[in-house]
Design an enzyme around this catalytic site. Structure first.
Site, PDB file in Angstrom:
ATOM      1  N   HIS A 274     -54.689  63.414  49.622  1.00 10.51           N
ATOM      2  CA  HIS A 274     -54.547  64.070  48.303  1.00 10.51           C
ATOM      3  C   HIS A 274     -55.546  63.386  47.367  1.00 10.51           C
ATOM      4  O   HIS A 274     -56.748  63.350  47.650  1.00 10.51           O
ATOM      5  CB  HIS A 274     -53.081  63.942  47.879  1.00 10.51           C
ATOM      6  CG  HIS A 274     -52.670  64.719  46.679  1.00 10.51           C
ATOM      7  ND1 HIS A 274     -53.429  65.718  46.131  1.00 10.51           N
ATOM      8  CD2 HIS A 274     -51.547  64.649  45.896  1.00 10.51           C
ATOM      9  CE1 HIS A 274     -52.805  66.223  45.078  1.00 10.51           C
ATOM     10  NE2 HIS A 274     -51.657  65.580  44.912  1.00 10.51           N
ATOM     11  N   HIS A 313     -59.366  72.289  52.051  1.00  8.45           N
ATOM     12  CA  HIS A 313     -58.317  72.418  51.045  1.00  8.45           C
ATOM     13  C   HIS A 313     -57.263  73.375  51.555  1.00  8.45           C
ATOM     14  O   HIS A 313     -57.595  74.349  52.232  1.00  8.45           O
ATOM     15  CB  HIS A 313     -58.904  72.934  49.718  1.00  8.45           C
ATOM     16  CG  HIS A 313     -58.022  72.642  48.564  1.00  8.45           C
ATOM     17  ND1 HIS A 313     -56.959  73.447  48.230  1.00  8.45           N
ATOM     18  CD2 HIS A 313     -58.015  71.613  47.682  1.00  8.45           C
ATOM     19  CE1 HIS A 313     -56.357  72.926  47.187  1.00  8.45           C
ATOM     20  NE2 HIS A 313     -56.958  71.814  46.827  1.00  8.45           N
ATOM     21  N   ASP A 369     -62.882  66.356  45.208  1.00  9.78           N
ATOM     22  CA  ASP A 369     -63.103  64.926  45.406  1.00  9.78           C
ATOM     23  C   ASP A 369     -64.479  64.588  45.966  1.00  9.78           C
ATOM     24  O   ASP A 369     -64.854  63.423  46.020  1.00  9.78           O
ATOM     25  CB  ASP A 369     -62.035  64.361  46.358  1.00  9.78           C
ATOM     26  CG  ASP A 369     -60.665  64.373  45.713  1.00  9.78           C
ATOM     27  OD1 ASP A 369     -60.600  64.067  44.517  1.00  9.78           O
ATOM     28  OD2 ASP A 369     -59.687  64.692  46.391  1.00  9.78           O
TER      29      ASP A 369
HETATM   30  N1  ACO Z   1     -62.849  67.357  58.166  1.00 13.05           N
HETATM   31  C1  ACO Z   1     -62.858  67.882  59.429  1.00 13.05           C
HETATM   32  N2  ACO Z   1     -62.004  68.846  59.842  1.00 13.05           N
HETATM   33  C2  ACO Z   1     -61.120  69.286  58.944  1.00 13.05           C
HETATM   34  C3  ACO Z   1     -61.063  68.791  57.620  1.00 13.05           C
HETATM   35  C4  ACO Z   1     -61.985  67.795  57.264  1.00 13.05           C
HETATM   36  N3  ACO Z   1     -61.983  67.276  56.016  1.00 13.05           N
HETATM   37  N4  ACO Z   1     -60.070  69.410  56.947  1.00 13.05           N
HETATM   38  C5  ACO Z   1     -59.523  70.278  57.818  1.00 13.05           C
HETATM   39  N5  ACO Z   1     -60.152  70.204  59.002  1.00 13.05           N
HETATM   40  C6  ACO Z   1     -59.871  71.016  60.200  1.00 13.05           C
HETATM   41  C7  ACO Z   1     -58.570  70.615  60.845  1.00 13.05           C
HETATM   42  O1  ACO Z   1     -58.737  69.629  61.832  1.00 13.05           O
HETATM   43  C8  ACO Z   1     -58.127  71.945  61.434  1.00 13.05           C
HETATM   44  O2  ACO Z   1     -58.878  72.171  62.604  1.00 13.05           O
HETATM   45  P1  ACO Z   1     -58.209  72.907  63.880  1.00 13.05           P
HETATM   46  O3  ACO Z   1     -57.877  74.290  63.394  1.00 13.05           O
HETATM   47  O4  ACO Z   1     -59.247  72.850  64.928  1.00 13.05           O
HETATM   48  O5  ACO Z   1     -56.974  72.108  64.208  1.00 13.05           O
HETATM   49  C9  ACO Z   1     -58.573  72.963  60.411  1.00 13.05           C
HETATM   50  O6  ACO Z   1     -59.696  72.366  59.760  1.00 13.05           O
HETATM   51  C10 ACO Z   1     -57.509  73.332  59.389  1.00 13.05           C
HETATM   52  O7  ACO Z   1     -57.119  72.155  58.720  1.00 13.05           O
HETATM   53  P2  ACO Z   1     -55.631  71.785  58.315  1.00 13.05           P
HETATM   54  O8  ACO Z   1     -55.442  70.308  58.508  1.00 13.05           O
HETATM   55  O9  ACO Z   1     -54.665  72.702  58.990  1.00 13.05           O
HETATM   56  O10 ACO Z   1     -55.648  72.152  56.791  1.00 13.05           O
HETATM   57  P3  ACO Z   1     -54.548  71.700  55.720  1.00 13.05           P
HETATM   58  O11 ACO Z   1     -54.481  72.801  54.747  1.00 13.05           O
HETATM   59  O12 ACO Z   1     -53.288  71.270  56.366  1.00 13.05           O
HETATM   60  O13 ACO Z   1     -55.199  70.371  55.072  1.00 13.05           O
HETATM   61  C11 ACO Z   1     -56.464  68.967  53.693  1.00 13.05           C
HETATM   62  C12 ACO Z   1     -55.883  70.375  53.889  1.00 13.05           C
HETATM   63  C13 ACO Z   1     -55.313  67.913  53.774  1.00 13.05           C
HETATM   64  C14 ACO Z   1     -57.093  68.877  52.317  1.00 13.05           C
HETATM   65  C15 ACO Z   1     -57.510  68.694  54.805  1.00 13.05           C
HETATM   66  O14 ACO Z   1     -58.558  69.637  54.691  1.00 13.05           O
HETATM   67  C16 ACO Z   1     -58.059  67.284  54.755  1.00 13.05           C
HETATM   68  O15 ACO Z   1     -57.446  66.373  55.325  1.00 13.05           O
HETATM   69  N6  ACO Z   1     -59.232  67.049  54.045  1.00 13.05           N
HETATM   70  C17 ACO Z   1     -59.790  65.732  53.923  1.00 13.05           C
HETATM   71  C18 ACO Z   1     -59.085  64.967  52.825  1.00 13.05           C
HETATM   72  C19 ACO Z   1     -59.417  65.503  51.447  1.00 13.05           C
HETATM   73  O16 ACO Z   1     -60.572  65.711  51.097  1.00 13.05           O
HETATM   74  N7  ACO Z   1     -58.361  65.678  50.638  1.00 13.05           N
HETATM   75  C20 ACO Z   1     -58.500  66.118  49.254  1.00 13.05           C
HETATM   76  C21 ACO Z   1     -57.930  67.478  49.072  1.00 13.05           C
HETATM   77  S1  ACO Z   1     -58.142  68.013  47.410  1.00 13.05           S
HETATM   78  C22 ACO Z   1     -56.943  67.163  46.564  1.00 13.05           C
HETATM   79  O17 ACO Z   1     -55.908  66.843  47.034  1.00 13.05           O
HETATM   80  C23 ACO Z   1     -57.240  66.827  45.236  1.00 13.05           C
END
Ligand code: ACO
Length: 434
Positions: A274, A313, A369
Site C-alpha cells: 500500500h 493497482h 508511488d
Molecule cells: N510487478 C509484477 N507483477 C505484478 C505487479 C507488480 N508490481 N503487480 C501485479 N502483478 C501481477 C501479479 O503477479 C498477477 O500476475 P498473475 O496473473 O500472473 O498471477 C497480476 O499482475 C495481477 O496482480 P494481483 O496481485 O492479482 O493484483 P492486485 O489487485 O491483487 O494487487 C497491488 C494490486 C497490490 C497494487 C499489486 O499490483 C502490487 O503488489 N504492486 C506493487 C506494490 C505497489 O506498487 N503498491 C502500491 C499500490 S498504490 C497504493 O496503495 C497507494
C-alpha cells in the site's frame, strides 16, 4: 439511487440447483445485497448462502459520495471534481474541506477553516517526550502511528463520537497535528531539536519549516517546493475504499475514538503493498543502480521472483491519473533541486515495462508511488519519510470516510463471515496421550 420495486428487469432471477427453488434478488445501483442470498437455503438448518470474496475483490462495503474512480478510464474525482483540476487550482486545505463537507468552501468558509486547523497545530509537550523515547533510528511511520494513538489519551473527550461538534473538533486536531508529529519524528532521527509550528505559513509551508528550519530567524519556504508538496498532498488526500480507508471504517465501526482509528489506518498504509510502496520504489531504483541492469530486473519480475514496485493497482487498469500529474511535477521540482539521478532509471524502467507483453497483458501501469519517491528524495527526505508524507494528506480522506460511515444508517460494526475449513468437533487430548 434507484428505489423501484424489483421487477424481472431489475432483479436477479436465481434457481438453486440443489433445491430447484427460484429466487428474485433485487438489483440496486448495480449490486445485489449479499444478505439477500441468505434466504437461499437447502433446509431450515442451513445458515443460507454466503458470498465468498477474499480481499473484497467484488464487494461494495458502503455507499459513498466522496471519491469516484473509474479504473478502466483512469478517472479520479473528489466530490465530482477531477483530480487534475484540483491539483492545478486548489490547495490541500481546501481539498480537505471539500472531502469533509462535500462542497468547495466560500472565501469566508476557507478562511475560517484555515484558522481552525492552524489553531490546533501545537501538540502537548509530553507528545514530544514520547517521541524522544524512541530509538534514534525508529521508523517514522512507527513513531507517527504510536504518537497518533497516544493522542487519544491526551483527548479523552474524543471518545464521544456521537456529537457532530465533538467529531469536528477531533478532525481539526488530527489534520492540524499530523504535520507537527511527522516533523518531530523526522527531526528525532537526526537528533535535531523540534521546531514549533509557525502559523503565519501555509499548511505545507509550516510543515517545511518544522522539518528543515535550522538557526535562521525567519524561515521562508521555497514557493516551488511548497506548492509541489501541496499538490502531492492533494493527490494523496483520498482514494475511496483502499486498504487503509477500509481499516479506518472497520476500526471506526466499533465506535472507538478517531485517534485510535487513524492510528490503525497508518498501520495499514505502512505496508509495502500500500503506501509503503513509495519507499520500496526508491530502494528498488537504487538497487538497480544503472539503466543497463533493467532487462535483468524485468526478467526476474516475469519469472515471478520479484514485484516491480510502483506498478499495478487493484482499481486502475489503464493508468493512474495521479502518476501522470506526479511525473510532470517531478520535472518542475528538479528545476529547483537538480535532477534526481534515479530519474533516468525510472523513466527507462517505465518505458520498457509498458512495452513488455507481461505488463501489457496484466494491465500493469505506474501507480502514484512510482514517481512520488523521486520527488521526496530530491526534496531532502530519507526513504523512511515517504509513507509519512502519504499519511499526512490521507488523514483528510480517512476522516471524511469515517464521518460518512458514522452518518450512514445502514452501517453497523464491521464483522465479516468466514467459511470454516478447520477440524470438526473433537475432544481435548490429554498431554500424556498425544
Ligand atoms: N510487478 C509484477 N507483477 C505484478 C505487479 C507488480 N508490481 N503487480 C501485479 N502483478 C501481477 C501479479 O503477479 C498477477 O500476475 P498473475 O496473473 O500472473 O498471477 C497480476 O499482475 C495481477 O496482480 P494481483 O496481485 O492479482 O493484483 P492486485 O489487485 O491483487 O494487487 C497491488 C494490486 C497490490 C497494487 C499489486 O499490483 C502490487 O503488489 N504492486 C506493487 C506494490 C505497489 O506498487 N503498491 C502500491 C499500490 S498504490 C497504493 O496503495 C497507494
Amino acid at each position: 439511487m434507484s428505489t423501484a420495486a424489483p421487477t424481472a428487469t431489475n432483479a436477479l432471477q436465481v434457481t438453486d440447483p440443489r433445491t430447484g427453488k427460484q429466487y428474485s434478488l433485487p438489483i440496486q445501483d448495480g449490486a445485489i445485497r449479499a444478505a439477500d442470498l441468505r434466504q437461499i437455503k437447502t433446509g431450515p438448518e442451513d445458515f443460507g448462502l454466503m458470498a465468498y470474496d477474499p480481499a473484497f475483490l467484488n464487494t461494495a462495503s458502503c455507499r459513498s459520495k466522496i471519491t469516484y474512480i473509474d479504473g478502466d478510464k483512469g478517472v479520479l474525482e473528489y466530490r465530482g471534481y477531477p483530480i487534475d483540476e484540483l491539483a492545478e487550482k486548489s490547495t490541500h486545505l481546501e481539498v480537505a474541506y471539500l472531502l469533509l463537507h462535500g462542497e468547495l468552501p466560500s472565501k469566508a468558509q476557507l478562511a475560517q477553516w484555515t484558522h481552525d486547523v492552524t489553531y490546533h497545530t501545537i501538540v502537548h509537550a509530553n507528545v514530544g517526550k514520547l517521541i524522544e523515547a524512541f530509538r534514534y533510528d525508529a521508523h517514522p511511520m512507527g513513531v507517527l502511528q504510536s504518537a497518533v494513538a497516544a493522542l487519544s489519551t491526551f483527548y479523552p473527550d474524543a471518545r464521544d463520537i456521537k456529537s457532530p461538534e465533538n467529531r469536528r473538533l477531533q478532525m481539526l486536531r488530527l489534520i492540524a497535528k499530523m504535520p507537527t508529529i511527522a516533523a518531530m519524528a523526522f527531526r528525532h532521527r537526526l537528533g535535531l531539536p523540534f521546531v514549533q509550528p509557525n502559523n503565519d505559513l501555509s499548511y505545507t509551508g509550516n510543515f517545511l519549516s518544522m522539518l528543515f528550519r535550522m538557526t535562521e530567524a525567519k524561515y521562508t519556504p521555497n514557493p516551488v517546493i511548497e506548492r509541489a508538496l501541496d499538490v502531492l498532498f492533494i493527490l494523496h488526500a483520498d482514494h475511496e475504499q483502499n486498504c487503509s480507508t477500509n481499516a479506518m471504517r472497520a476500526v471506526g465501526s466499533s465506535h472507538t475514538d478517531p485517534f485510535s482509528a487513524v492510528s490503525a489506518s497508518i498501520g495499514a498504509l505502512y505496508g509495502p503493498l500500500h503506501g509503503g510502496a513509495n519507499e520500496e520504489v526508491l530502494r528498488m531504483l537504487a538497487e538497480i543502480g544503472s539503466v543497463k541492469n533493467i532487462p535483468d530486473v524485468i526478467k526476474q519480475v516475469k519469472e515471478g521472483k520479484r514485484l516491480l514496485m510502483g506498478f499495478g493497482h487493484r482499481v486502475y487498469k489503464n493508468f493512474d491519473p495521479r502518476a501522470k500529474i506526479i511525473k510532470k511535477l517531478a520535472y518542475e521540482v528538479f528545476e529547483v533541486t537538480g535532477k534526481n539521478p534515479l530519474l533516468d532509471i525510472a523513466v527507462e524502467l517505465e518505458k520498457i515495462a509498458l512495452e513488455d507483453e507481461y505488463f501489457v497483458k496484466r494491465k500493469l501501469y505506474p501507480n502514484v508511488d512510482f514517481y512520488s519517491g523521486l520527488i521526496y528524495q530530491a526534496l531532502g527526505f530519507p526513504f523512511e519519510m515517504f509513507t509519512v508524507l502519504f499519511a499526512i494528506p490521507r488523514t483528510a480522506g480517512w476522516l471524511s470516510q469515517w464521518e460518512e460511515m458514522l452518518n450512514d444508517g445502514e452501517q453497523k460494526i464491521a464483522r465479516p463471515r468466514q467459511l470454516f475449513m478447520g477440524p470438526a468437533h473433537r475432544s481435548y487430548v490429554e498431554m500424556a496421550r498425544r
